[in-house]
Design an enzyme around this catalytic site. Sequence first.
Site, mmCIF file in Angstrom:
data_model
loop_
_atom_site.group_PDB
_atom_site.id
_atom_site.type_symbol
_atom_site.label_atom_id
_atom_site.label_comp_id
_atom_site.label_asym_id
_atom_site.label_seq_id
_atom_site.Cartn_x
_atom_site.Cartn_y
_atom_site.Cartn_z
ATOM 1 N N LYS A 36 0.819 -1.235 0.000
ATOM 2 C CA LYS A 36 0.000 0.000 0.000
ATOM 3 C C LYS A 36 0.847 1.277 0.000
ATOM 4 C CE LYS A 36 -4.009 -1.976 2.384
ATOM 5 N NZ LYS A 36 -5.021 -1.743 3.432
ATOM 6 N N ASP B 242 -9.983 2.683 2.730
ATOM 7 C CA ASP B 242 -10.114 2.253 4.132
ATOM 8 C C ASP B 242 -10.762 3.357 4.964
ATOM 9 O OD1 ASP B 242 -9.059 -0.289 3.860
ATOM 10 O OD2 ASP B 242 -6.998 0.340 4.275
ATOM 11 N N GLY C 182 -15.400 -5.200 13.227
ATOM 12 C CA GLY C 182 -14.540 -4.678 12.158
ATOM 13 C C GLY C 182 -14.858 -5.187 10.761
#
Length: 274
Positions: free
Chosen positions: A67, A110, A241
């Site tokens: 990433k 995200d 989550g």
Amino acid sequence: MADKLAGVIGCPVSHSLSPKLHGFWLKEYGIDGEYIAKEVAPEALGDFIRRLPESGWRGCNITLPHKEAALEILNSGSINAEVDNVAQEVGAVNTIVVKENGKLWATNTDVYGFTENIRSHITKKNKAVVLGAGGAAQAVWYSLLGLEFSEIIVANRTHAKVSKLKGKHYTIHLWEDRSTVLKDADLLVNATSLGMTGKDPLDIDLSLLPKHALVTDIVYTPLMTELLKNAKARGNPVVDGLGMLLYQAVPGFAAWFGQTPEVTDALRHHILRQ
Ligand code: NAP
């Protein structure tokens, strides 16, 4: 090859839930598309990204360990690419879209994933406490800025990783203070890997946390972490989550396959089924 192709790259990548997730939506919406997982070694990442426009892929998700490196490659000036502010601020790219003119557009979803997972559960936005400073925590911090929390407290085991945040929008505390800073908090986020299957437990005393405070964990294996179980047992609202993982996939799917997908209970059950 399907009409529309996208996928996830990582190293390793076989553990990724993204093919199962996007595959569910492709079937659900009757789209002639395919989403695959491809292992790309760190030394091959630059070439993969450079060749994306002629690969037939409409874009990709990027997972560990690529990433941060992907952001660097896309920012290098050697590729026709635009990286949005979210990815620049977070310091990592997890989604790339090949535009019609061949230019790459990159972002970090995200932030969207974390935000959408908790947005409807937040009741007060005065004080948030975030544990952690890894890749995922950076998306959480940025998300909380967007949600306009008045005070964002960050504690991490390695203090040096968070000390740079001090004085901006954040208050920095030592890891040893993680239980005492819970006084008056409206939100507690575990953004460390503690509590994940195979990792150490998260050792925290919740007794100072107000009962209205929302508690969320970005760890989703197990789904109900010890933190969430303990918070729920004392009456705090909790959010697991898994939703972050599901919501972070929405913008990519919409861009590659032309349909904004919904995060539903049926999707959650599909993902949780072995
Ligand atoms: P990472 O970059 O490796 O960061 C790990 C974090 O955990 C760091 O803050 C680290 O502190 C802390 N930590 C690890 N062991 C610790 C210990 N023994 N005591 C105190 N702190 C400790 O990992 P990441 O990519 O941010 O991922 C973190 C977790 O989030 C993982 O479980 C991952 O699966 C999950 N995740 C979930 C989603 C989702 O969609 N729900 C998305 C991404 C990640 P130091 O800085 O001191 O090392």
